[in-house]
Design an enzyme around this catalytic site. Structure first.
Site, PDB file in Angstrom:
ATOM      1  N   SER A   1      -7.367  -0.697  -7.313  1.00 49.96           N
ATOM      2  CA  SER A   1      -5.797  -0.393  -6.763  1.00 49.96           C
ATOM      3  C   SER A   1      -5.342  -1.263  -5.367  1.00 49.96           C
ATOM      4  CB  SER A   1      -5.543   0.961  -6.382  1.00 49.96           C
ATOM      5  OG  SER A   1      -4.537   1.832  -6.452  1.00 49.96           O
TER       6      SER A   1
ATOM      7  N   SER B   1      -0.992   5.829  -5.710  1.00 54.26           N
ATOM      8  CA  SER B   1      -1.256   4.365  -7.109  1.00 54.26           C
ATOM      9  C   SER B   1      -1.318   4.695  -8.590  1.00 54.26           C
ATOM     10  CB  SER B   1      -2.408   3.726  -6.386  1.00 54.26           C
ATOM     11  OG  SER B   1      -2.291   2.940  -4.983  1.00 54.26           O
TER      12      SER B   1
ATOM     13  N   LYS C   1       0.333   2.761 -10.556  1.00 52.40           N
ATOM     14  CA  LYS C   1      -0.322   1.591 -11.516  1.00 52.40           C
ATOM     15  C   LYS C   1      -0.375   1.598 -13.118  1.00 52.40           C
ATOM     16  CE  LYS C   1      -2.040  -0.312  -7.353  1.00 52.40           C
ATOM     17  NZ  LYS C   1      -1.907   0.293  -5.689  1.00 52.40           N
TER      18      LYS C   1
ATOM     19  N   LYS D   1      -7.134   5.817 -13.471  1.00 50.94           N
ATOM     20  CA  LYS D   1      -6.850   5.943 -12.483  1.00 50.94           C
ATOM     21  C   LYS D   1      -6.591   7.265 -11.040  1.00 50.94           C
ATOM     22  CE  LYS D   1      -5.217   2.530  -9.622  1.00 50.94           C
ATOM     23  NZ  LYS D   1      -5.986   3.794  -8.517  1.00 50.94           N
TER      24      LYS D   1
END
Length: 414
Positions: free
Chosen positions: A142, A82, A85, A252
């Site tokens: 997320s 993720s 992202k 993140k």
């Protein structure tokens, strides 16, 4: 950590030949003396002298200047999970800045977006949420479904959005990156590197610092309004560092069976922001511990040099202009990070003006470069740009200038 700041300094130019002068510096804070490194220090030697990182790939970057402080296997391609992202968020903020979308826009969830597995906020087909809410879902929880909903809203399809992701990556110099989806679910060929993650993370936080307002949310709720009625859904940040590390500012996390545990962690202390990227950790605890080790190393062992003398630093000759010179200033601050213990008060600056600058000159046009040297070795450059417009000289302007010079010369001999 030691931090050295430059105060604005007006430089009188132009002198023939090379003009070198010391920077005007102020040491704000100092800790223990730094180890002296030689130019032959390799990346491997720096690893052994730096923090002990258990994860297979890692990098530490100073955000403002993009200087790499420490790295370990930073160019091996790995699944990013993720952390993908970060690029998705970058394109969302690009679209906001370009006026293509607004935070208040309503985005409808497609059946495809709602079908995403993994981490999600359980959007239902036909459900609408604002862009602002979907950014929150992506940055905090997320949410894979929110990513696809935004990709479709901006580009019409996830495939078109992913094409934009790869184009943006290429523009940032992310040479070892290829995206296949917008959310990071394990897919053949979807890969990047620690270095490339640092590059896109830097682009996001430097150009769109508003992302910190989202990535620093610990807990929040969104409201689902569907055919089934209205319900609240809780969001909890996947990045535990924002509660566990005093200087954390984001950014993140990511984890899948293929990628292992990853994080792009940003932190700021005394005005210096760092990016620590961890890829392929064995577990969540290890990725956060490794990120903290990197950040502590950066804040504790590095000397940061910032030259913010952005005001007029040169007078650049202009050919064929109504003015014979144009003032030039630095296009932005110059940043340099040192881990060798060098005396940064010895940094010297040299102005290199652009030769053959011809009118018309527009404000912001390239006018030269400020070159920085430490112990005789170039350590970086910053662009100089014109501070004003200079129009092209007309016949009447040339005649007037010639007459002025004629009378001035006559006056000198009387």
């Amino acid at each position: 950590m030691r931090k050295i700041l430059i105060y604005p300094l007006t430089i009188l130019l132009l002198l023939p030949g090379v003009l070198m002068y010391p920077a005007n510096v102020l040491t704000l804070q100092a800790e223990e003396p730094q180890r002296e490194n030689t130019e032959e220090d390799t990346a491997e030697e720096q690893q052994t002298s730096g923090p002990e990182i258990t994860s297979p790939s890692a990098i530490l970057m100073e955000a403002a200047g993009g200087n790499v402080i420490w790295e370990k296997d930073a160019d091996t391609r790995r699944a990013p999970a993720s952390v993908t992202k970060v690029m998705t968020l970058l394109l969302i903020f690009d679209a906001l800045e370009e006026g293509k979308i607004t935070l208040e826009d309503d985005v409808q969830t497609s059946e495809y977006a709602a079908s995403m597995g993994g981490s999600q906020v359980f959007l239902e087909p036909g459900e609408t949420q604002t862009v602002d809410t979907l950014i929150k879902c992506i940055a905090v929880a997320s949410a894979n479904d929110a990513c696809v909903a935004m990709a479709e809203y901006i580009s019409g399809s996830e495939e078109a959005f992913v094409e934009q992701m790869n184009q943006r990556a290429e523009g940032l110099g992310m040479v070892n990156t290829h995206f296949v989806n917008c959310n990071g679910l394990d897919t053949d060929g979807h890969e990047t590197t620690a270095r490339d993650i640092a590059l896109m993370s830097r682009e996001l936080i430097i150009h769109y610092p508003k992302i910190h307002e989202y990535s620093m949310i610990w807990m929040d709720t969104i409201t689902h309004v569907t055919r089934k009625g209205t319900s609240e859904f809780g969001l909890t940040n996947t990045n535990k560092l924002i509660r566990q590390y005093a200087y954390a500012t984001g950014l993140k996390t990511g984890s899948t069976s293929n990628a292992g545990f990853c994080v792009s962690a940003t932190a700021e202390k005394d005005g210096v922001e760092l990016i620590a990227v961890i890829m392929g950790a064995d577990n969540s605890k290890d990725r956060f511990q490794d990120a903290v080790k990197l950040l502590d190393y950066g804040f504790g062992k590095c000397t940061f040099y910032v030259d913010d003398a952005v005001k007029n630093v040169a007078e650049v000759p202009v050919t064929g202009g109504i003015q014979e010179e144009v003032s030039a200033h630095m296009a932005g601050k110059f940043h340099y990070v040192d881990t060798t213990g060098a005396d940064l008060s010895q940094i010297r600056r040299k102005v290199e003006v652009r030769k053959g600058l011809r009118a018309p000159v527009g404000k912001g046009d390239p006018a030269g470069e400020m070159v920085y040297y430490l112990n005789g070795k170039e350590i970086g450059r910053q662009k100089l740009v014109a501070s004003e417009n200079v129009g092209r000289m007309r016949y009447t302007d040339a005649l007037e200038r010639t007459m002025d010079r004629f009378f001035l010369e006559n006056a000198k001999h009387q």
